[in-house]
Design a protein around this motif. Structure first.
Motif, PDB file in Angstrom:
ATOM      1  N   HIS A  61      34.278  26.323  60.999  1.00 39.99           N
ATOM      2  CA  HIS A  61      34.443  27.136  62.211  1.00 39.99           C
ATOM      3  C   HIS A  61      33.106  27.255  62.944  1.00 39.99           C
ATOM      4  O   HIS A  61      32.037  27.309  62.326  1.00 39.99           O
ATOM      5  N   THR A 181      34.359  41.930  58.582  1.00 40.47           N
ATOM      6  CA  THR A 181      34.471  41.580  59.999  1.00 40.47           C
ATOM      7  C   THR A 181      34.846  42.780  60.875  1.00 40.47           C
ATOM      8  O   THR A 181      34.430  42.842  62.031  1.00 40.47           O
ATOM      9  N   TYR A 182      35.596  43.712  60.292  1.00 40.64           N
ATOM     10  CA  TYR A 182      36.133  44.795  61.128  1.00 40.64           C
ATOM     11  C   TYR A 182      35.689  46.173  60.673  1.00 40.64           C
ATOM     12  O   TYR A 182      35.744  46.486  59.481  1.00 40.64           O
ATOM     13  N   ASN A 192      44.373  38.544  58.633  1.00 43.17           N
ATOM     14  CA  ASN A 192      44.189  37.271  59.329  1.00 43.17           C
ATOM     15  C   ASN A 192      42.995  36.480  58.788  1.00 43.17           C
ATOM     16  O   ASN A 192      42.250  35.864  59.539  1.00 43.17           O
TER      17      ASN A 192
HETATM   18  O1  LIG Z   1      41.575  38.963  65.182  1.00 45.09           O
HETATM   19  C1  LIG Z   1      40.455  38.417  65.184  1.00 45.09           C
HETATM   20  C2  LIG Z   1      40.300  37.035  65.029  1.00 45.09           C
HETATM   21  C3  LIG Z   1      39.047  36.494  65.003  1.00 45.09           C
HETATM   22  N1  LIG Z   1      37.949  37.285  65.149  1.00 45.09           N
HETATM   23  C4  LIG Z   1      36.624  36.690  65.158  1.00 45.09           C
HETATM   24  O2  LIG Z   1      36.663  35.352  65.634  1.00 45.09           O
HETATM   25  C5  LIG Z   1      36.137  34.470  64.666  1.00 45.09           C
HETATM   26  C6  LIG Z   1      36.915  33.203  64.611  1.00 45.09           C
HETATM   27  O3  LIG Z   1      38.212  33.492  64.137  1.00 45.09           O
HETATM   28  P1  LIG Z   1      38.789  32.830  62.798  1.00 45.09           P
HETATM   29  O4  LIG Z   1      39.918  33.707  62.416  1.00 45.09           O
HETATM   30  O5  LIG Z   1      37.693  32.843  61.768  1.00 45.09           O
HETATM   31  O6  LIG Z   1      39.179  31.451  63.179  1.00 45.09           O
HETATM   32  C7  LIG Z   1      36.205  35.222  63.347  1.00 45.09           C
HETATM   33  O7  LIG Z   1      35.238  34.753  62.441  1.00 45.09           O
HETATM   34  C8  LIG Z   1      36.004  36.634  63.769  1.00 45.09           C
HETATM   35  O8  LIG Z   1      34.631  36.925  63.878  1.00 45.09           O
HETATM   36  C9  LIG Z   1      38.105  38.615  65.283  1.00 45.09           C
HETATM   37  O9  LIG Z   1      37.117  39.359  65.380  1.00 45.09           O
HETATM   38  N2  LIG Z   1      39.356  39.160  65.309  1.00 45.09           N
END
Ligand SMILES: O=c1ccn([C@@H]2O[C@H](COP(=O)(O)O)[C@@H](O)[C@H]2O)c(=O)[nH]1
Length: 249
Positions: A61, A181-182, A192
């Motif tokens: 990615h 991430t969140y 996800n």
């Molecule tokens: O719901 C979401 C989806 C993705 N992100 C951010 O985008 C990148 C790329 O998405 P991938 O799911 O890894 O392909 C991800 O690393 C997240 O930082 C997001 O914040 N919320």
């Protein structure tokens, strides 16, 4: 072992920032782990890029590989300048799929691609590296990495949703570099392929990790909010990733 955060932001670098990349150093190895946007300029703050021993990529990615092309150009030029032997391409260990992506990783004499599978075992200098496929992406593999050297263990969780099987891989790690991430208010209702900060802390605590570095953060998140939502981890120090942060084990 020493880990330096070169980049930790996702999905894009904030002002002056960088997406994921970590320098892991031991007495015998200098390893770059992921190579996101802005990572190469941060690497140069800590060492000449031509002294790297290997690059390991968790998956393809963009936020994890954006600077690979400029790293290849840089190494090529340092070989021309005589600072890196022309017969010493930088090994890039990366997933074997998608095949199209692998084709870019061998570049002139600068870099050479070596495919990773979940069963791969590497020894680079005094570092032993093993891999675990994570719950991430749309079918192509993403690998977490376990680094063992001098009796210490670092696990880099890469991108990993709640479906990842961590048993026997992260247990007892001296440092778990885990994505969060969140923050709670952004957490999607349906998983996800990513974790929240809260989930990262719960995971590290459940697996008896000795310290936690929460990473893969949106650049606008406040460190105090990240640390606040990592309260479930009480077994040792918790760090929120920031560029330049160094942790010595
Ligand atoms: O719901 C979401 C989806 C993705 N992100 C951010 O985008 C990148 C790329 O998405 P991938 O799911 O890894 O392909 C991800 O690393 C997240 O930082 C997001 O914040 N919320």
């Amino acid at each position: 072992m020493r880990v330096t955060v070169l980049g930790y932001q996702s999905p894009y670098p904030g002002p002056g920032g960088a997406t994921p990349g970590y320098l892991i150093e031991t007495n015998e190895a200098k390893l770059l782990v992921d190579c996101g946007s802005g990572v190469l300029s941060q690497l140069g703050v800590h060492m000449p890029i031509y002294e790297l021993d290997a690059l390991l990529l968790s998956h393809y990615h963009h936020d994890h590989v954006a600077d690979v092309g400029v790293l290849q150009y840089g190494l090529m030029v340092h070989q021309l300048f005589g600072q890196r032997p022309a017969d010493k391409p930088l090994p890039i260990y990366a997933p074997a799929l998608p095949e199209q992506q692998t084709k870019t990783l061998t570049y002139r004499d600068a870099t050479r691609f070596f495919p990773l599978e979940e069963q791969s075992q590497l020894v680079i200098g005094d570092v032993h590296v093993s891999f675990r496929r994570t719950d991430h992406g749309d079918g192509d593999p993403c690998y977490a990495m376990r680094f063992v050297a001098n009796g210490k263990t670092i696990v880099y969780g890469a991108d990993s949703g709640p479906g990842t099987n961590w048993r026997g891989f992260v247990d007892g790690a001296d440092l778990f570099i885990c994505e969060g991430t969140y923050l709670d208010h952004n957490r999607p209702k349906t998983p996800n392929g990513h974790l929240s900060v809260r989930q990262a802390a719960e995971l590290a605590q459940a697996h008896d990790c000795r310290s936690l570095l929460v990473t893969h953060l949106f650049h606008g998140y406040e460190e105090s909010d990240v640390l606040g939502q990592a309260e479930a981890f009480v077994a040792g120090p918790v760090h929120a990733a920031r560029i330049g942060l160094q942790i010595v084990l």
